[in-house]
Write an enzyme that holds these catalytic residues in place. Structure first.
Site, short mmCIF file in Angstrom:
data_model
loop_
_atom_site.label_atom_id
_atom_site.label_comp_id
_atom_site.label_asym_id
_atom_site.label_seq_id
_atom_site.Cartn_x
_atom_site.Cartn_y
_atom_site.Cartn_z
N TRP A 20 -5.46 -9.65 9.01
CA TRP A 20 -5.76 -8.61 10.00
C TRP A 20 -7.22 -8.14 9.93
O TRP A 20 -7.65 -7.34 10.73
CB TRP A 20 -4.80 -7.43 9.87
N ARG A 21 -7.94 -8.65 8.96
CA ARG A 21 -9.37 -8.28 8.87
C ARG A 21 -10.23 -9.19 9.74
O ARG A 21 -11.40 -8.93 9.93
CB ARG A 21 -9.85 -8.38 7.43
N GLU A 33 -1.22 -2.05 10.21
CA GLU A 33 -1.29 -0.68 9.70
C GLU A 33 0.10 -0.07 9.53
O GLU A 33 0.37 0.63 8.56
CB GLU A 33 -2.14 0.21 10.63
N THR A 39 4.49 -0.40 2.64
CA THR A 39 4.50 -1.20 1.42
C THR A 39 3.09 -1.62 1.03
O THR A 39 2.13 -1.37 1.77
CB THR A 39 5.42 -2.45 1.61
N LEU A 76 12.05 -3.48 4.51
CA LEU A 76 10.91 -2.55 4.43
C LEU A 76 11.36 -1.10 4.35
O LEU A 76 10.59 -0.23 3.97
CB LEU A 76 10.00 -2.71 5.66
N TYR A 116 -4.71 9.03 10.95
CA TYR A 116 -5.12 7.88 10.13
C TYR A 116 -5.07 6.58 10.95
O TYR A 116 -6.05 5.82 11.01
CB TYR A 116 -4.23 7.76 8.87
N CYS A 188 -11.00 1.46 -7.73
CA CYS A 188 -10.69 2.83 -8.17
C CYS A 188 -9.18 3.03 -8.02
O CYS A 188 -8.70 3.81 -7.19
CB CYS A 188 -11.49 3.83 -7.33
N CYS A 198 -18.03 -0.34 -12.22
CA CYS A 198 -18.06 0.35 -10.92
C CYS A 198 -19.48 0.72 -10.50
O CYS A 198 -20.25 1.23 -11.32
CB CYS A 198 -17.21 1.62 -11.03
#
Ligand code: SF4
Length: 347
Positions: A20-21, A33, A39, A76, A116, A188, A198
């Site tokens: 999906w990227r 999304e 999950t 799910l 979101y 993180c 980091c």
């Protein structure tokens, strides 16, 4: 180097390749999304592939039967989310000419899409400048900036949204949003963040103050409940009473002994007073254990076992069973009871 450059640089090197990227199709981003709200990436990936193969377009999704959508969603959990997705797909096909919206203003009108998801879809598909704030973003920002405002308070939600909106890269908001979420997911992390490698190690407040296991703060973190159990092992000749735990509580469908539960610790004298009220025959206390601490995921139990000799076994409730000592092994008990039985003779 400022925050946005650091996090984008980190992303360019370390991000995972996920299907999906590589798309700006708002429909595909929406699928990913909603699935990822249920999950983790590893478990969600096969569902994303299944859905995008079964329904390559929003029209295919809308035309499917609800039963089929639910079948694909199986495993799910939270099935109302799948039903809402199906309704949204139908709404887009029927009312919006099968054109999946890309703008935040249009997306936020859709059922099941909140701030979101609208921020994610509009920034990934149309490069609109809307900062995403999910669990990963809360964690990254609260640690780097040492913010202790609870993330589940309305004040906290506002504060983190404002900060993310200040930090976002206005030239490339989609990439920035992907970067901060991915950083939270693999660098993180909630437990054992990789602080030594980091890029924020020298400026991160949580790292400097040794607070990575404290931040972010949740106001309504699940509190551990403490309970006080007094088990009554009533003995007459070679028999005792057990009962099945049928209530909606810990150890459902296992067996245990008649139980007095108190909301606070009681002395042995206080328990004997309670015994006098509930046991209708005479009784003799043969032994009593010290309180045994038993930890469950969200409960701490203090358990005492009272061995009581009685002239008659009186049933307290209709779920009670009178069993002989030889047969007691046939029943499944919770671990703390099992431990007691394995080291104490009932006779
Ligand atoms: S130093 Fe540690 S706690 Fe701070 S941002 Fe990096 S990984 Fe997170």
């Amino acid at each position: 180097m400022d925050f946005k450059d650091k996090i984008i640089d980190w992303y360019r090197i370390y991000h995972r390749e996920l299907p999906w990227r590589n798309t700006t199709d708002p429909y595909k981003i929406w699928l990913s999304e909603i699935i990822l709200q249920q999950t983790r990436v590893k478990q969600g990936l096969p569902y994303y592939l299944k859905f995008s193969e079964a329904f390559p377009t929003i029209i295919d999704f809308a035309n499917a039967s609800e039963d089929y959508v639910l079948k694909l969603w199986e495993g799910l959990g939270y099935y109302s989310r799948a039903r809402n997705m199906h309704k949204t797909a139908n709404h887009i096909v029927d009312k919006l000419g099968a054109e999946f919206p890309k703008s935040y203003a249009d997306l936020i009108q859709l059922k099941g899409i909140g701030d979101y998801t609208a921020s994610a879809i509009s920034s990934f598909s149309a490069n609109e400048v809307h900062a995403v704030v999910d669990g990963n973003v809360f964690r990254v920002l609260s640690r780097i900036y040492g913010i202790s405002t609870p993330i589940d308070s309305s004040l906290g939600k506002k504060e983190f949204k404002n900060l993310a909106s200040e930090l976002i890269c206005s030239n490339n908001p989609g990439l920035f949003n992907q970067s901060i979420m991915e950083f939270g997911a693999i660098q993180c992390t909630p437990k054992n963040p990789k602080c030594e490698s980091c890029p924020f190690e020298d400026s991160c407040i949580a790292f400097a103050k040794n607070q990575t296991d404290v931040l972010p703060i949740k106001k309504n973190a699940i509190k551990q409940r403490t309970r006080y159990f007094e088990y009554l092992i009533l003995i007459n000749e070679n028999q005792t009473i057990i009962k099945k735990r049928t209530e909606k509580d810990i150890w459902q469908n296992l067996f245990d002994f008649p139980l007095i539960e108190n909301p606070s610790p009681k002395s042995e004298e206080q328990i004997i007073e309670q015994l006098n009220q509930i046991i209708t025959t005479s009784f003799k206390v043969a032994s009593v254990t010290a309180p045994i601490k038993h930890i469950l995921s969200h409960q701490k139990l203090w358990v005492r076992f009272w061995k009581l000799m009685v002239p008659d076994l009186v049933i307290f409730k209709n779920k009670d069973l009178i069993v002989s000592f030889e047969d007691i092994d046939e029943y499944a008990f919770p671990k703390v009871v099992d431990n007691y039985l394995s080291i104490h003779e009932l006779e």
